[in-house]
Write a protein that holds these residues in place. Structure first.
Motif, PDB file in Angstrom:
ATOM      1  N   ASN A 107     132.990 -12.106  38.293  1.00  0.00           N
ATOM      2  CA  ASN A 107     133.032 -12.555  36.903  1.00  0.00           C
ATOM      3  C   ASN A 107     134.384 -12.262  36.317  1.00  0.00           C
ATOM      4  O   ASN A 107     135.246 -11.662  36.956  1.00  0.00           O
ATOM      5  CB  ASN A 107     131.966 -11.822  36.087  1.00  0.00           C
ATOM      6  CG  ASN A 107     130.570 -12.200  36.495  1.00  0.00           C
ATOM      7  OD1 ASN A 107     130.107 -13.287  36.200  1.00  0.00           O
ATOM      8  ND2 ASN A 107     129.907 -11.304  37.200  1.00  0.00           N
ATOM      9  N   VAL A 108     134.529 -12.666  35.078  1.00  0.00           N
ATOM     10  CA  VAL A 108     135.735 -12.333  34.341  1.00  0.00           C
ATOM     11  C   VAL A 108     135.308 -11.381  33.235  1.00  0.00           C
ATOM     12  O   VAL A 108     134.277 -11.584  32.606  1.00  0.00           O
ATOM     13  CB  VAL A 108     136.362 -13.617  33.761  1.00  0.00           C
ATOM     14  CG1 VAL A 108     137.366 -13.281  32.683  1.00  0.00           C
ATOM     15  CG2 VAL A 108     137.012 -14.423  34.876  1.00  0.00           C
ATOM     16  N   MET A 109     136.075 -10.306  33.068  1.00  0.00           N
ATOM     17  CA  MET A 109     135.733  -9.376  32.004  1.00  0.00           C
ATOM     18  C   MET A 109     136.846  -9.284  30.987  1.00  0.00           C
ATOM     19  O   MET A 109     138.013  -9.168  31.342  1.00  0.00           O
ATOM     20  CB  MET A 109     135.432  -7.985  32.548  1.00  0.00           C
ATOM     21  CG  MET A 109     134.857  -7.086  31.474  1.00  0.00           C
ATOM     22  SD  MET A 109     134.227  -5.533  32.122  1.00  0.00           S
ATOM     23  CE  MET A 109     135.745  -4.692  32.387  1.00  0.00           C
ATOM     24  N   MET A 131     132.182 -12.595  31.489  1.00  0.00           N
ATOM     25  CA  MET A 131     132.213 -14.018  31.209  1.00  0.00           C
ATOM     26  C   MET A 131     132.038 -14.795  32.511  1.00  0.00           C
ATOM     27  O   MET A 131     132.368 -14.294  33.575  1.00  0.00           O
ATOM     28  CB  MET A 131     133.563 -14.390  30.610  1.00  0.00           C
ATOM     29  CG  MET A 131     134.008 -13.527  29.447  1.00  0.00           C
ATOM     30  SD  MET A 131     132.800 -13.484  28.120  1.00  0.00           S
ATOM     31  CE  MET A 131     132.532 -15.233  27.889  1.00  0.00           C
ATOM     32  N   PRO A 132     131.543 -16.060  32.394  1.00  0.00           N
ATOM     33  CA  PRO A 132     131.413 -16.859  33.618  1.00  0.00           C
ATOM     34  C   PRO A 132     132.785 -17.146  34.228  1.00  0.00           C
ATOM     35  O   PRO A 132     133.780 -17.245  33.513  1.00  0.00           O
ATOM     36  CB  PRO A 132     130.755 -18.144  33.126  1.00  0.00           C
ATOM     37  CG  PRO A 132     131.034 -18.205  31.665  1.00  0.00           C
ATOM     38  CD  PRO A 132     131.114 -16.784  31.196  1.00  0.00           C
ATOM     39  N   LEU A 133     132.789 -17.273  35.535  1.00  0.00           N
ATOM     40  CA  LEU A 133     134.055 -17.450  36.248  1.00  0.00           C
ATOM     41  C   LEU A 133     134.628 -18.853  36.079  1.00  0.00           C
ATOM     42  O   LEU A 133     135.843 -19.049  36.111  1.00  0.00           O
ATOM     43  CB  LEU A 133     133.807 -17.172  37.736  1.00  0.00           C
ATOM     44  CG  LEU A 133     135.011 -17.097  38.649  1.00  0.00           C
ATOM     45  CD1 LEU A 133     135.827 -15.875  38.326  1.00  0.00           C
ATOM     46  CD2 LEU A 133     134.575 -17.066  40.103  1.00  0.00           C
ATOM     47  N   ILE A 134     133.763 -19.811  35.908  1.00  0.00           N
ATOM     48  CA  ILE A 134     134.255 -21.197  35.963  1.00  0.00           C
ATOM     49  C   ILE A 134     134.277 -21.912  34.613  1.00  0.00           C
ATOM     50  O   ILE A 134     134.627 -23.076  34.539  1.00  0.00           O
ATOM     51  CB  ILE A 134     133.422 -22.031  36.966  1.00  0.00           C
ATOM     52  CG1 ILE A 134     131.927 -21.936  36.631  1.00  0.00           C
ATOM     53  CG2 ILE A 134     133.679 -21.558  38.397  1.00  0.00           C
ATOM     54  CD1 ILE A 134     131.066 -22.876  37.456  1.00  0.00           C
ATOM     55  N   TYR A 135     133.893 -21.209  33.540  1.00  0.00           N
ATOM     56  CA  TYR A 135     133.938 -21.854  32.234  1.00  0.00           C
ATOM     57  C   TYR A 135     134.921 -21.159  31.311  1.00  0.00           C
ATOM     58  O   TYR A 135     135.054 -19.937  31.332  1.00  0.00           O
ATOM     59  CB  TYR A 135     132.550 -21.875  31.590  1.00  0.00           C
ATOM     60  CG  TYR A 135     131.551 -22.634  32.428  1.00  0.00           C
ATOM     61  CD1 TYR A 135     131.699 -24.018  32.607  1.00  0.00           C
ATOM     62  CD2 TYR A 135     130.498 -21.985  33.047  1.00  0.00           C
ATOM     63  CE1 TYR A 135     130.808 -24.723  33.388  1.00  0.00           C
ATOM     64  CE2 TYR A 135     129.590 -22.688  33.837  1.00  0.00           C
ATOM     65  CZ  TYR A 135     129.748 -24.059  34.012  1.00  0.00           C
ATOM     66  OH  TYR A 135     128.873 -24.758  34.790  1.00  0.00           O
ATOM     67  N   GLY A 136     135.584 -21.940  30.504  1.00  0.00           N
ATOM     68  CA  GLY A 136     136.493 -21.385  29.510  1.00  0.00           C
ATOM     69  C   GLY A 136     137.912 -21.245  30.033  1.00  0.00           C
ATOM     70  O   GLY A 136     138.137 -20.999  31.219  1.00  0.00           O
ATOM     71  N   ILE A 143     141.510 -17.766  37.603  1.00  0.00           N
ATOM     72  CA  ILE A 143     141.288 -18.314  38.947  1.00  0.00           C
ATOM     73  C   ILE A 143     142.380 -19.267  39.386  1.00  0.00           C
ATOM     74  O   ILE A 143     142.557 -19.471  40.572  1.00  0.00           O
ATOM     75  CB  ILE A 143     139.948 -19.046  39.154  1.00  0.00           C
ATOM     76  CG1 ILE A 143     139.297 -19.373  37.834  1.00  0.00           C
ATOM     77  CG2 ILE A 143     139.011 -18.212  40.021  1.00  0.00           C
ATOM     78  CD1 ILE A 143     138.036 -20.166  38.018  1.00  0.00           C
ATOM     79  N   MET A 144     143.111 -19.824  38.437  1.00  0.00           N
ATOM     80  CA  MET A 144     144.136 -20.768  38.885  1.00  0.00           C
ATOM     81  C   MET A 144     145.265 -20.065  39.640  1.00  0.00           C
ATOM     82  O   MET A 144     146.037 -20.697  40.331  1.00  0.00           O
ATOM     83  CB  MET A 144     144.681 -21.609  37.718  1.00  0.00           C
ATOM     84  CG  MET A 144     145.730 -20.973  36.871  1.00  0.00           C
ATOM     85  SD  MET A 144     146.175 -22.134  35.538  1.00  0.00           S
ATOM     86  CE  MET A 144     147.600 -21.307  34.834  1.00  0.00           C
ATOM     87  N   GLU A 158     129.443 -19.763  42.980  1.00  0.00           N
ATOM     88  CA  GLU A 158     129.077 -20.350  41.687  1.00  0.00           C
ATOM     89  C   GLU A 158     128.125 -21.533  41.843  1.00  0.00           C
ATOM     90  O   GLU A 158     128.168 -22.245  42.838  1.00  0.00           O
ATOM     91  CB  GLU A 158     130.336 -20.841  40.951  1.00  0.00           C
ATOM     92  CG  GLU A 158     131.307 -19.742  40.598  1.00  0.00           C
ATOM     93  CD  GLU A 158     130.724 -18.752  39.593  1.00  0.00           C
ATOM     94  OE1 GLU A 158     130.022 -19.200  38.670  1.00  0.00           O
ATOM     95  OE2 GLU A 158     130.978 -17.540  39.735  1.00  0.00           O
ATOM     96  N   ASN A 159     127.284 -21.706  40.821  1.00  0.00           N
ATOM     97  CA  ASN A 159     126.381 -22.849  40.829  1.00  0.00           C
ATOM     98  C   ASN A 159     126.941 -23.982  39.969  1.00  0.00           C
ATOM     99  O   ASN A 159     126.820 -23.945  38.745  1.00  0.00           O
ATOM    100  CB  ASN A 159     125.015 -22.448  40.283  1.00  0.00           C
ATOM    101  CG  ASN A 159     124.293 -21.526  41.243  1.00  0.00           C
ATOM    102  OD1 ASN A 159     124.287 -21.765  42.442  1.00  0.00           O
ATOM    103  ND2 ASN A 159     123.720 -20.461  40.704  1.00  0.00           N
ATOM    104  N   PHE A 160     127.520 -24.942  40.615  1.00  0.00           N
ATOM    105  CA  PHE A 160     127.980 -26.112  39.872  1.00  0.00           C
ATOM    106  C   PHE A 160     126.801 -27.052  39.688  1.00  0.00           C
ATOM    107  O   PHE A 160     125.879 -27.083  40.516  1.00  0.00           O
ATOM    108  CB  PHE A 160     129.104 -26.819  40.626  1.00  0.00           C
ATOM    109  CG  PHE A 160     130.406 -26.092  40.560  1.00  0.00           C
ATOM    110  CD1 PHE A 160     131.303 -26.332  39.535  1.00  0.00           C
ATOM    111  CD2 PHE A 160     130.735 -25.137  41.520  1.00  0.00           C
ATOM    112  CE1 PHE A 160     132.498 -25.652  39.463  1.00  0.00           C
ATOM    113  CE2 PHE A 160     131.933 -24.452  41.454  1.00  0.00           C
ATOM    114  CZ  PHE A 160     132.814 -24.717  40.428  1.00  0.00           C
ATOM    115  N   LYS A 161     126.856 -27.800  38.577  1.00  0.00           N
ATOM    116  CA  LYS A 161     125.751 -28.722  38.298  1.00  0.00           C
ATOM    117  C   LYS A 161     125.653 -29.787  39.386  1.00  0.00           C
ATOM    118  O   LYS A 161     124.574 -30.211  39.771  1.00  0.00           O
ATOM    119  CB  LYS A 161     125.945 -29.372  36.925  1.00  0.00           C
ATOM    120  CG  LYS A 161     125.485 -28.462  35.782  1.00  0.00           C
ATOM    121  CD  LYS A 161     126.035 -28.919  34.434  1.00  0.00           C
ATOM    122  CE  LYS A 161     126.019 -27.777  33.427  1.00  0.00           C
ATOM    123  NZ  LYS A 161     127.093 -27.905  32.433  1.00  0.00           N
ATOM    124  N   SER A 162     126.811 -30.200  39.878  1.00  0.00           N
ATOM    125  CA  SER A 162     126.822 -31.217  40.938  1.00  0.00           C
ATOM    126  C   SER A 162     128.097 -31.090  41.762  1.00  0.00           C
ATOM    127  O   SER A 162     129.014 -30.365  41.374  1.00  0.00           O
ATOM    128  CB  SER A 162     126.762 -32.613  40.313  1.00  0.00           C
ATOM    129  OG  SER A 162     127.936 -32.827  39.549  1.00  0.00           O
TER     130      SER A 162
END
Lengths: 260, 260
Positions: A107-109, A131-136, A143-144, A158-162
Motif C-alpha cells: 500500500n501507500v502510506m 491508501m490504495p496502490l493504484i488509485y490517486g 509506483i511510476m 491488485e484487483n483491477f476491474k478488468s
DNA sequence: GTAAAATTCTCATTTTATAAGAAATTCTAG
DNA sequence: CTAGAATTTCTTATAAAATGAGAATTTTAC
C-alpha cells in the motif's frame, strides 16, 4: 502462530473502529486458548505495547506514541519533507491538502500532511493512513518510479476491474513517467483532484511522493502550471534535503564507529 | 531474552539520536550472535516494525506510524483533549504551550501538544516525549492524584538530590492537592513556568494532566487567576468529554457483542 | 458478602529459538 | 567484469520456551 507474528496478530486486531478488546474476544478471534492470550497480553502490557483500559478491555499502548515520535524526528523523508508542506500550501493558487507518502508493503502510506486552514472537506490523506496502490496521483507518483519485476509483482497483487483497466493503468503510468508528474480526478475522494511528483533516494531506499490535493470546484486550468511548478520545485528541494540528512547520518555513524 | 522482550530490546536501541543500526551493531550491543539477530530483524521487517535503510542499516518501520494514528483517533484522552488545546492557547492571556500528558511506566509522557504560533522557545513538551516524574507542573498534577502504596512505589524509584528534597516534594504535593492545581518554575526548561490541573477517569484508567507553559518573562501576577480559571474550566470539559467517549465505547461494545 | 468474571498459575508435552559455521548472495573497488 | 569483502540466509543438533487444559487465585459487581 510463532515468533513476532504471535504479537503482530493481536496488534492487528486493533483499529480506529475497534480500538479496545478483551482477552476473551481476542482469544475467540484468533482461535487460541485464553490462558495463552492472557500470557501474551501481559507481556505486551509490560512492554507498553498494550495497556489495560476499563472493564477488562485492552487498547494500544503508549510505546507507539514514543516510537512514532522517534520516527517523526529522525526519518529522513519526514524530516526533510515536513517543513515544506506548509510552504507548498501557502504558495498554491487555491486551498489545498499537501501530502508526503511512501510505499508501505503493498500500500501507500501518508507519512506527513498539511491542510490549508481554509480547506473544508475531509480527505483520506492523513498521516498514518493507508491508501490504495493504484488509485490517486499520490500513489501513482510512487509506483511510476518502480519498474521491471518489482512493478509486476506489486501490480499483480491488485484487483483491477478488468484487463482493460490494467492496460490503461500501465499506459497512464508510462505517459506520467515521461511528463514527470501525475494528475488524477476523484479516484480516492469524490470532488477532489490530485497532482503529484516522485521523491526518491536510492541509497536510503526511499520511494515516495509529494502531492497537492484540491477541490475540483476551485480549480481553473490556469492554475495548473503554477501547481506543477510548485510541486517540482519543492520535490527537488525535499530530495536535496534528504541527501543532506543522509550525509549527516553517514558522518555520525562514521564518528561513532571510529570511536569504538 | 525471551518472549516479547526479544523484540523490545532491539526496538529500544533506536532513539532520536541514533535512529539506524546494522545487524552487527545490534548483535554487539545486545551480546547476541548475529545469526540470531538476522533472523529476528527479518521477522520484524516482515511485520513492518523495522525497515532496511541504506548501507546495511535498519530503522524503525512504518507500523509505528500506523498504530500511532489509530491511537490518535481512538484514545479517549487524546480524542477528548486534543481539540481543546488550541482553544486554551487562544484564551490564555500570554503566549503558551499547552500539553496533555499521562503516566507511562515510571515517567510522564506528553500525548498531545499545542504551541501558540508566537511562542518562540523550544520546550521539552512535545507529543511522545518522556518527562521526569517529579519535575514540572505537568508531572506533578499527575502524581498528585496517586496515593498510598502506589505513590510510594513510584517515588521510591526516583533519585532525589537529598532526603530534604524528597520531603519538600511530598509537602508540595499535599498542598497542591488542596489547591487543586500545580505551579512550577524552571524545573524542566529554564526560563519557563508551568501551571497544571489533573485529568482522571477511573473507569478508563486515565491518570493525566492538562497544563499550560509560559515564558517567565511574559508572566505578570495578574495573569494567574485567568490561567487558573482556564485550566480548571478546560480540565473539567476534557473530563466530561472523556466520559462521553467512554459511554460511546461501552454502547459500541454492547452492540457488537449482542450481534454475535 | 457472594457469585461471577477475570486473571494467574502449574506442569507435562509440543513447538520454537538458538547459535556455530557453511553456503549463498549482494556490494564494492579496481 | 571480477575478485574479494561484506552481508545475509541456511542447516543443524541442542537448549529453551511456548502451549493449553484445568485448577487456583484475585478482582469485580451487585
Amino acid at each position: 502462530m510463532s515468533g513476532f507474528q504471535r504479537y503482530k496478530k493481536i496488534l492487528d486486531l486493533f483499529s480506529e473502529e475497534r480500538s479496545s478488546w478483551t482477552v476473551l474476544e481476542i482469544s475467540k478471534s484468533l482461535k487460541t486458548p485464553s490462558s495463552t492470550i492472557y500470557r501474551i497480553v501481559r507481556e505486551m502490557v509490560t512492554a507498553e505495547f498494550l495497556e489495560s483500559a476499563s472493564g477488562s478491555y485492552f487498547r494500544l499502548g503508549p510505546a507507539f506514541i514514543k516510537f512514532n515520535r522517534i520516527i517523526k524526528f529522525s526519518d529522513p523523508l519526514v524530516r526533510a519533507g515536513q517543513p515544506f508542506l506548509k510552504k507548498l500550501a501557502n504558495e498554491n493558487p487555491i486551498t489545498s491538502v499537501n501530502v508526503l507518502a511512501r510505499l508501505y508493503g503493498n500500500n501507500v502510506m501518508c507519512v506527513a500532511d498539511y491542510k490549508s486552514p481554509s480547506f473544508k472537506k475531509n480527505t483520506s490523506y492523513q498521516r498514518g493512513k493507508l491508501m490504495p496502490l493504484i488509485y490517486g496521483a499520490t500513489s501513482r507518483a510512487i509506483i511510476m518510479q518502480i519498474t521491471g519485476k518489482r512493478l509486476e509483482d506489486l501490480i499483480n497483487l491488485e484487483n483491477f476491474k478488468s484487463d482493460e483497466d490494467k492496460k490503461n493503468f500501465l499506459k497512464d503510468l508510462k505517459s506520467d513517467r515521461k511528463k514527470g508528474y501525475c494528475f488524477t480526478e476523484g479516484q480516492v475522494d469524490k470532488g477532489l483532484i490530485g497532482f503529484a511528483v516522485s521523491i526518491s533516494n536510492k541509497k536510503l531506499g526511499i520511494e515516495a511522493s509529494l502531492s497537492s490535493i484540491f477541490n475540483l470546484d476551485d480549480f481553473l486550468l490556469e492554475h495548473e502550471p503554477i501547481i506543477y511548478a510548485n510541486l517540482t520545485t519543492y520535490g527537488l528541494l525535499v530530495e536535496k534535503y534528504i541527501n543532506e540528512i543522509f550525509e549527516d547520518i553517514q558522518k555520525y555513524h562514521h564518528e561513532t564507529n571510529s570511536i569504538r
